[in-house]
Enzyme design. Sequence first.
Site, PDB file in Angstrom:
ATOM      1  N   ARG A  49     -19.899   3.077  12.419  1.00 31.79           N
ATOM      2  CA  ARG A  49     -18.635   3.806  12.294  1.00 31.79           C
ATOM      3  C   ARG A  49     -18.540   4.437  10.911  1.00 31.79           C
ATOM      4  O   ARG A  49     -18.928   3.829   9.915  1.00 31.79           O
ATOM      5  CB  ARG A  49     -17.461   2.844  12.499  1.00 31.79           C
ATOM      6  CG  ARG A  49     -17.465   2.129  13.834  1.00 31.79           C
ATOM      7  CD  ARG A  49     -16.355   1.091  13.892  1.00 31.79           C
ATOM      8  NE  ARG A  49     -16.397   0.315  15.130  1.00 31.79           N
ATOM      9  CZ  ARG A  49     -15.569  -0.680  15.411  1.00 31.79           C
ATOM     10  NH1 ARG A  49     -14.642  -1.024  14.531  1.00 31.79           N
ATOM     11  NH2 ARG A  49     -15.669  -1.330  16.548  1.00 31.79           N
ATOM     12  N   ASP A  51     -15.704   6.449   8.270  1.00 28.45           N
ATOM     13  CA  ASP A  51     -14.277   6.632   8.037  1.00 28.45           C
ATOM     14  C   ASP A  51     -13.901   8.106   7.994  1.00 28.45           C
ATOM     15  O   ASP A  51     -14.764   8.981   7.873  1.00 28.45           O
ATOM     16  CB  ASP A  51     -13.882   5.995   6.701  1.00 28.45           C
ATOM     17  CG  ASP A  51     -14.042   4.487   6.706  1.00 28.45           C
ATOM     18  OD1 ASP A  51     -13.903   3.877   7.779  1.00 28.45           O
ATOM     19  OD2 ASP A  51     -14.300   3.925   5.627  1.00 28.45           O
ATOM     20  N   ARG A 196     -18.864   3.243  -0.882  1.00 29.84           N
ATOM     21  CA  ARG A 196     -17.854   3.822  -1.775  1.00 29.84           C
ATOM     22  C   ARG A 196     -17.460   2.841  -2.873  1.00 29.84           C
ATOM     23  O   ARG A 196     -17.174   3.249  -4.010  1.00 29.84           O
ATOM     24  CB  ARG A 196     -16.641   4.259  -0.966  1.00 29.84           C
ATOM     25  CG  ARG A 196     -16.930   5.462  -0.062  1.00 29.84           C
ATOM     26  CD  ARG A 196     -15.830   5.684   0.955  1.00 29.84           C
ATOM     27  NE  ARG A 196     -14.537   5.843   0.326  1.00 29.84           N
ATOM     28  CZ  ARG A 196     -13.382   5.812   1.007  1.00 29.84           C
ATOM     29  NH1 ARG A 196     -13.376   5.589   2.310  1.00 29.84           N
ATOM     30  NH2 ARG A 196     -12.244   5.983   0.374  1.00 29.84           N
TER      31      ARG A 196
END
Length: 262
Positions: A49, A51, A196
């Site tokens: 997945r 974001d 991140r």
Amino acid sequence: MRIALGVEYDGREVAGWQTQPHGNTVQDMLERALAKIAGRPIATVAAGRTDAGVHALMQVVHFDCDVERPQTAWVRGVNSHLPPAVAVLWARPVDERFHARFSAFSRRYSYFLLNHPVRPAMGAGRVGWFHQPLDIDAMREAAGHLLGEHDFSSFRAAECQARSPLKNLQRLDIDAYDGVFRFDLEADAFLHHMVRNIVGALVYVGKGRLSAAAMADLLAQCDRTCAPPTFMPDGLYLTGVGYPAEFDLMTRADPGRLTLWR
């Protein structure tokens, strides 16, 4: 019949991969387009997945379908029903043992960071940005502390649903050219926001807020609250997925596509 797809998308225009009630996700858009070609509902599974705001140059997807279509239909036909921000790059039938998520042994991401006093306009949403000078040597030294298998809880989002924080970070390379820092990461899998959060911590090292040695301490604390803030999603790209050779899939993005934002 099981079909594998290579999919590219611009994260600025979609609300991430995972299906949502509003329908503005890559999975929702892709399944609607596939259903147009198949003539029936299609459920997809992705390698991982992403974001909202995160891009993909090589997301890998599979779906099962009991109707036969030429491979061109699963590419050009599906693309004719997709918005400009999403495109199928290739399609091919695969053995039913293949699973886009569970067959993968690695994922690759690249993060592009513009290091310039003034924010970008042309690259807005496609490249990260930091205004202060960064020390690449210090960041490379800090990156070395993260390589290998570790508990990455200090770089894990609170809402992460992974069963274990143990991940094997096999690669973390940092290069710079023309004012752009490029971070290349490869691991067996990544936790939610892990890339991140790592980039955010490395930026703290690069600007002198943390020492390179402090990265090892952050890792050892296994506490997200002790680490720097999550960095912006803008410059993050899923660039490939590793699968066993038996599946014969080309799942690494063309290197030339990694500079598309420029």
